[in-house]
Design an enzyme around this catalytic site. Structure first.
Site, PDB file in Angstrom:
ATOM      1  N   GLU A  81       0.790  -1.164  -0.023  1.00 30.83           N
ATOM      2  CA  GLU A  81       0.087  -0.144   0.087  1.00 30.83           C
ATOM      3  C   GLU A  81       0.864   1.202   0.000  1.00 30.83           C
ATOM      4  O   GLU A  81       0.260   2.348  -0.180  1.00 30.83           O
ATOM      5  CB  GLU A  81      -0.916   0.120   1.235  1.00 30.83           C
ATOM      6  N   GLU A 112       7.150 -21.930   7.588  1.00 31.65           N
ATOM      7  CA  GLU A 112       7.678 -21.034   8.454  1.00 31.65           C
ATOM      8  C   GLU A 112       8.852 -21.858   9.587  1.00 31.65           C
ATOM      9  O   GLU A 112       9.439 -21.235  10.289  1.00 31.65           O
ATOM     10  CB  GLU A 112       6.747 -20.436   9.607  1.00 31.65           C
TER      11      GLU A 112
END
Length: 269
Positions: A81, A112
């Site tokens: 953004e 992960e």
């Protein structure tokens, strides 16, 4: 350093499946009200991280967010953004997550668990001591993040983190740790809820403050926002009219489209 995994503590609520919908949303809202005070308690640490990262960005460095699951997605969201909002290059604020882009849509939960791949992902982006790396992990134990921050320290790369447990391994590896202790989740261990909300709030603070420090905001306006649709064109046109004292809407709109941003239009008046 002992790691107290409050994020995994039992919910304060029992037999949730027997609650009415009204009670469910009321109790979730009650828990959400605990997030902002938890973020407030971390403001000194958030300020310290921003003040450490800002000079690096001003000197041409970059910020890397690094996480897995919800934490990784929030980092990618915040990074993505920044270019449309502030008109910066896409490579200034970067979001990396365990499992790569496919993990944005699909849960690749075992991605992960490697201590090596986080650092490998950073190396693939040519990370260097002029950059700043921020690990995001609600539990504060994610190997993908722990291993990356540990290697950053070995290579003199400044680091920060956002975690939701006190005394977490991720925080121990970070130069500028941020601990936002939001407490047990409404659904036990569902850290996409309060923990995720807290991380989003902190990321908003970090990226917004960094963009302000870089001069991408004037007064309270996004003067470098990308003009990519009708709504933003109209907003930018009206901003330019106000800032430059232009009364003719079409004239201001033409200037905005010619120069690509409110600030560039103002610079060329």
């Amino acid at each position: 350093m002992q790691n107290t995994r409050i994020t995994e503590s039992p919910s304060l609520y029992r037999h949730i499946e027997q609650m009415s919908t009204e009670d469910i949303v009321q109790h979730i809202n009650e828990e959400d009200h605990k997030v902002a005070p938890a973020v407030k308690a971390a403001l000194p640490a958030i300020t310290a991280l921003i003040n450490a990262a800002a000079p690096l960005l001003a000197a041409g460095g970059r910020v890397f967010y690094l996480g897995a699951g919800t934490s990784g997605r929030l980092g990618v969201l915040d990074a993505s953004e920044c270019p449309p909002t502030y008109g910066v290059d896409a490579g200034i604020i970067n979001g990396l997550m365990a499992g790569g882009d496919a993990a944005l849509r699909f849960g690749i939960e075992d991605a992960e668990d490697s201590y090596e791949t986080g650092w490998q992902d950073l190396q693939a982006n040519n990370v260097h001591p002029g950059d700043f790396v921020i690990g995001i992990a609600a539990s504060g134990t994610t190997p993908y993040v722990v291993g990356a921050l540990r290697e950053c320290r070995k290579h003199n790369i400044a680091t920060g983190c956002i975690v939701c447990n006190p005394g977490a391994p991720v925080a121990a590896e970070a130069d500028y740790p941020i601990e936002v202790i939001t407490g047990p989740e409404f659904i036990t261990g569902s850290t996409r809820m309060k923990s995720g909300t807290a991380q989003k709030m902190v990321l908003n603070m970090i990226s917004t403050a960094l963009m302000i420090r870089l001069g991408r905001v004037s007064d309270n306006r996004m003067v470098y926002m990308q003009i990519t649709n009708q709504k933003l064109t109209d907003r930018g046109t009206r901003m330019l009219m106000e800032a430059a004292g232009i009364s003719d809407y079409e004239k201001a709109r033409a200037l905005l489209q010619l120069h690509g941003s409110v600030q560039e239009a103002l610079n060329n008046l």
